[in-house]
Structures are given as structure tokens and as C-alpha cells.
Write a protein that holds these residues in place. Structure first.
Motif, PDB file in Angstrom:
ATOM      1  N   SER A  88      -7.819  23.570 -29.098  1.00 19.49           N
ATOM      2  CA  SER A  88      -8.419  24.476 -27.925  1.00 19.49           C
ATOM      3  C   SER A  88      -8.646  23.633 -26.492  1.00 19.49           C
ATOM      4  CB  SER A  88      -9.808  25.261 -28.117  1.00 19.49           C
ATOM      5  OG  SER A  88     -10.902  24.497 -28.185  1.00 19.49           O
ATOM      6  N   PHE A  89      -8.310  22.294 -26.790  1.00 25.20           N
ATOM      7  CA  PHE A  89      -8.453  21.458 -25.774  1.00 25.20           C
ATOM      8  C   PHE A  89      -7.117  21.330 -25.062  1.00 25.20           C
ATOM      9  CE2 PHE A  89     -11.789  18.864 -28.482  1.00 25.20           C
ATOM     10  CZ  PHE A  89     -12.718  19.917 -28.149  1.00 25.20           C
ATOM     11  N   SER A 107      -1.316  20.044 -24.836  1.00 28.23           N
ATOM     12  CA  SER A 107      -0.123  19.597 -23.965  1.00 28.23           C
ATOM     13  C   SER A 107       0.663  18.815 -24.698  1.00 28.23           C
ATOM     14  CB  SER A 107      -0.849  18.579 -22.773  1.00 28.23           C
ATOM     15  OG  SER A 107       0.410  17.729 -22.114  1.00 28.23           O
ATOM     16  N   LYS A 108      -0.026  18.010 -25.620  1.00 34.54           N
ATOM     17  CA  LYS A 108       1.033  17.029 -26.569  1.00 34.54           C
ATOM     18  C   LYS A 108       1.610  18.225 -27.446  1.00 34.54           C
ATOM     19  CE  LYS A 108      -2.696  13.452 -27.174  1.00 34.54           C
ATOM     20  NZ  LYS A 108      -2.173  12.558 -26.165  1.00 34.54           N
ATOM     21  N   LEU A 109       1.313  19.132 -28.010  1.00 33.42           N
ATOM     22  CA  LEU A 109       1.757  20.110 -28.958  1.00 33.42           C
ATOM     23  C   LEU A 109       2.919  20.878 -28.225  1.00 33.42           C
ATOM     24  CD1 LEU A 109      -1.583  21.666 -30.714  1.00 33.42           C
ATOM     25  CD2 LEU A 109       0.080  20.038 -31.823  1.00 33.42           C
ATOM     26  N   VAL A 110       2.684  21.160 -26.806  1.00 33.28           N
ATOM     27  CA  VAL A 110       3.844  21.758 -26.141  1.00 33.28           C
ATOM     28  C   VAL A 110       5.078  20.689 -25.934  1.00 33.28           C
ATOM     29  CG1 VAL A 110       4.488  22.465 -23.909  1.00 33.28           C
ATOM     30  CG2 VAL A 110       2.131  23.164 -24.548  1.00 33.28           C
ATOM     31  N   ASP A 111       4.703  19.363 -25.733  1.00 32.30           N
ATOM     32  CA  ASP A 111       6.025  18.410 -25.400  1.00 32.30           C
ATOM     33  C   ASP A 111       6.662  18.384 -26.965  1.00 32.30           C
ATOM     34  OD1 ASP A 111       5.184  17.990 -22.962  1.00 32.30           O
ATOM     35  OD2 ASP A 111       4.409  16.221 -23.350  1.00 32.30           O
ATOM     36  N   ILE A 115      -3.298  12.697 -32.371  1.00 34.46           N
ATOM     37  CA  ILE A 115      -3.882  14.082 -32.676  1.00 34.46           C
ATOM     38  C   ILE A 115      -4.844  13.956 -33.954  1.00 34.46           C
ATOM     39  CG2 ILE A 115      -3.564  16.317 -33.353  1.00 34.46           C
ATOM     40  CD1 ILE A 115      -1.001  16.520 -31.578  1.00 34.46           C
ATOM     41  N   LEU A 116      -4.393  13.294 -34.949  1.00 34.22           N
ATOM     42  CA  LEU A 116      -5.378  13.195 -36.121  1.00 34.22           C
ATOM     43  C   LEU A 116      -6.432  11.996 -35.873  1.00 34.22           C
ATOM     44  CD1 LEU A 116      -2.940  14.685 -37.494  1.00 34.22           C
ATOM     45  CD2 LEU A 116      -3.396  13.591 -39.470  1.00 34.22           C
TER      46      LEU A 116
END
Ligand SMILES: Cc1cc2nc3c(=O)[nH]c(=O)nc-3n(C[C@H](O)[C@H](O)[C@H](O)COP(=O)(O)OP(=O)(O)OC[C@H]3O[C@@H](n4cnc5c(N)ncnc54)[C@H](O)[C@@H]3O)c2cc1C
Length: 234
Positions: A129-130, A135-139, A191-192
Motif C-alpha cells: 500500500s506504500f 512504483s517499483k512494482l509498476v516499473d 522489496i523483501l
């Protein structure tokens, strides 16, 4: 009879049959190279050192040694002194396969980190939710889609037998997907958080396995040289 040592051979320590490119006419440069099928039982064939590597641990890499190695005439691939053409068409399919390898690693790292981001709660909320994580997931998702398009385009060209016409596309695909593979696996580790750095989770291995695609089959720098040459030719 073939003589020489070749380092960095994928599956060299375990392979039974190898394609070897050797100079058969010393004065002719690339026009004096022939391709041979060399089998491990041939006299004069031996294996050298096996290397310890950062990643790609599932595929051993080592040296091959040919000392007066007797290769029967029937094991010449194509015609004498036409090995460079065989090598180049093989390189384009190899680059397509390496693009597919990068794509698979990117997808694996993305899917793992997406699920992790939904499950991992910090400050009372899933980290997905952050917006900085989003933004990382979108890229990642966008670059995977683009990697898929360029890899499939290359594979379709290879399927149509256009391996000699696909220099530009194969270099685009390998260069682009290898860079994406490194970016996505590095972001997956991020991310992890601390867990990304542990061997208990697969993303650190994916990061190590993404790197060779920027080196093997012609480095990133060599792909750029090929692309520039293709763009600049009349
Ligand atoms: C895991 C693994 C498996 C491999 N498997 C195989 C295999 O099965 N068969 C096989 O033949 N090879 C294999 N290779 C070798 C691989 O193809 C080479 O390592 C790669 O082509 C780079 O060559 P090099 O290591 O000699 O580096 P170098 O050519 O010495 O390059 C060193 C650096 O200089 C840069 N550079 C070199 N020339 C230029 C230039 N003209 N302009 C700008 N920069 C330049 C390179 O991009 C690189 O960054 C494998 C390598 C690895 C890591």
C-alpha cells in the motif's frame, strides 16, 4: 586435428558433444574459420578446470582442451571455412534464448515480490500500500511486458528462419531484457528488505542468476556496438 584451449564453456564439465569453431585457414580471418562437432570420446579431447561462479550454479562452466584432437571429416558442420556464418546465426538464436532466460527470471522475481508486498505488514499496513513500493512494482510489470514483446518478436523471426536477418533485433532483445533482469531482481531484493538478502528466499539467487545475461553471448557493450553498426550502415 584440432589444437587449442577454450575457457568459459557452459556445461563443459558434463557435456558429451560440443560445437567447436577453429581456424582452418590462418590467413583468412573470419573467412578461415570452420565449425566441427567434437565428441568427448575423440582422442586428444579433455576437460580442464571447472569454475566456481556467482550464479548459474545449475549449469557447470569449465575449460575444454584439444591436443591433436582427431575429428573425422564427417563431423565438419556445413562447408570448410564457412564456420563464421554458422556461428553468427547460432549467436542470434542464443541471444533470443538468453532474452527468454532474463524474462523468466524477471517474472519470477516480480511475482515473488508482489506476493510478499501484499503479505508483509509494516506500520499497520501491507507494504504494497506504500506508493514507493507500488512504483517499483509498476516499473517491474511494465518492463516485463516490454521484455516479453521483444523476446517473442525475436523468437517469431527465428521460427520463420530469419536468423541471419535478426542481428539488430537479437541484440536489442538480449541487451534490453538483461538490463531489466538486473533491475527487477535488485528491486525484488529491496522489496523483501533484509529477507531479500537471505538464502531462505529465492530473490537473492535470481539476482545472481540475472547477471550472466549481461556477459555471455556477447557483453552489453558488444550488443551496443552491434546495434550502433546496424544503425549507422547505409
Ligand atoms: C557463466 C558463463 C558461461 C559462458 N559460457 C560460454 C560458452 O558456453 N561458450 C563461449 O564461447 N563462451 C561462454 N562464456 C564466455 C562469454 O561469452 C565471455 O565471457 C564474454 O563474451 C566476454 O568475453 P571476456 O570474458 O573475454 O571479456 P572481455 O572481452 O575481456 O571483456 C571485458 C570487458 O571489456 C568490454 N569490452 C571488450 N571489448 C570491448 C569493445 N570493443 N568496446 C567496449 N567494451 C569492450 C566487455 O564488454 C567487458 O565489459 C560464458 C561466460 C560466462 C560468465
Amino acid at each position: 586435428m584440432l589444437n587449442g584451449t577454450k575457457t568459459f564453456i557452459t556445461n563443459g564439465p558434463v557435456g558429451d558433444v560440443f560445437v567447436v569453431y577453429a581456424k582452418t585457414d590462418m590467413g583468412k580471418g573470419p573467412r578461415g574459420v570452420s565449425a566441427f562437432i567434437v565428441e568427448k570420446e575423440f582422442p586428444g579431447f579433455s576437460r580442464g578446470k571447472q569454475f566456481e561462479k556467482l550464479g548459474w550454479r545449475g549449469s557447470p562452466t569449465g575449460e575444454l582442451i584439444l591436443e591433436d584432437c582427431k575429428v573425422p571429416a564427417e563431423n565438419l558442420m556445413g562447408k570448410e571455412n564457412e564456420g563464421a556464418r554458422i556461428l553468427m546465426s547460432g549467436l542470434n538464436t542464443e541471444r533470443t534464448a538468453l532474452a527468454a532466460l532474463s524474462l523468466g527470471i524477471s517474472r519470477g522475481a516480480y511475482e515473488f515480490s508482489l506476493k510478499y508486498a501484499k503479505d508483509q505488514v509494516q506500520f499497520g499496513k501491507p507494504i504494497a500500500s506504500f506508493q514507493l513500493i507500488q512504483s517499483k512494482l509498476v516499473d517491474m510489470a511494465m518492463e516485463i511486458e516490454l521484455s516479453r514483446l521483444i523476446t517473442y518478436k525475436c523468437a517469431a523471426m527465428a521460427d520463420k528462419g530469419l536468423v541471419e536477418e535478426m542481428n539488430l533485433m537479437a541484440s536489442y532483445a538480449k541487451l534490453y531484457t538483461a538490463g531489466v533482469g538486473m533491475r527487477i531482481t535488485t528491486e525484488a531484493v529491496q522489496i523483501l528488505g533484509g529477507y531479500g538478502y537471505l538464502k531462505e528466499f529465492p530473490v537473492e539467487r535470481m539476482m545472481r542468476d540475472a547477471k550472466p545475461q549481461q556477459i555471455g553471448g556477447g557483453t552489453d557493450e558488444i550488443q551496443r556496438l552491434i546495434i550502433a553498426r546496424e544503425l549507422l550502415q547505409d
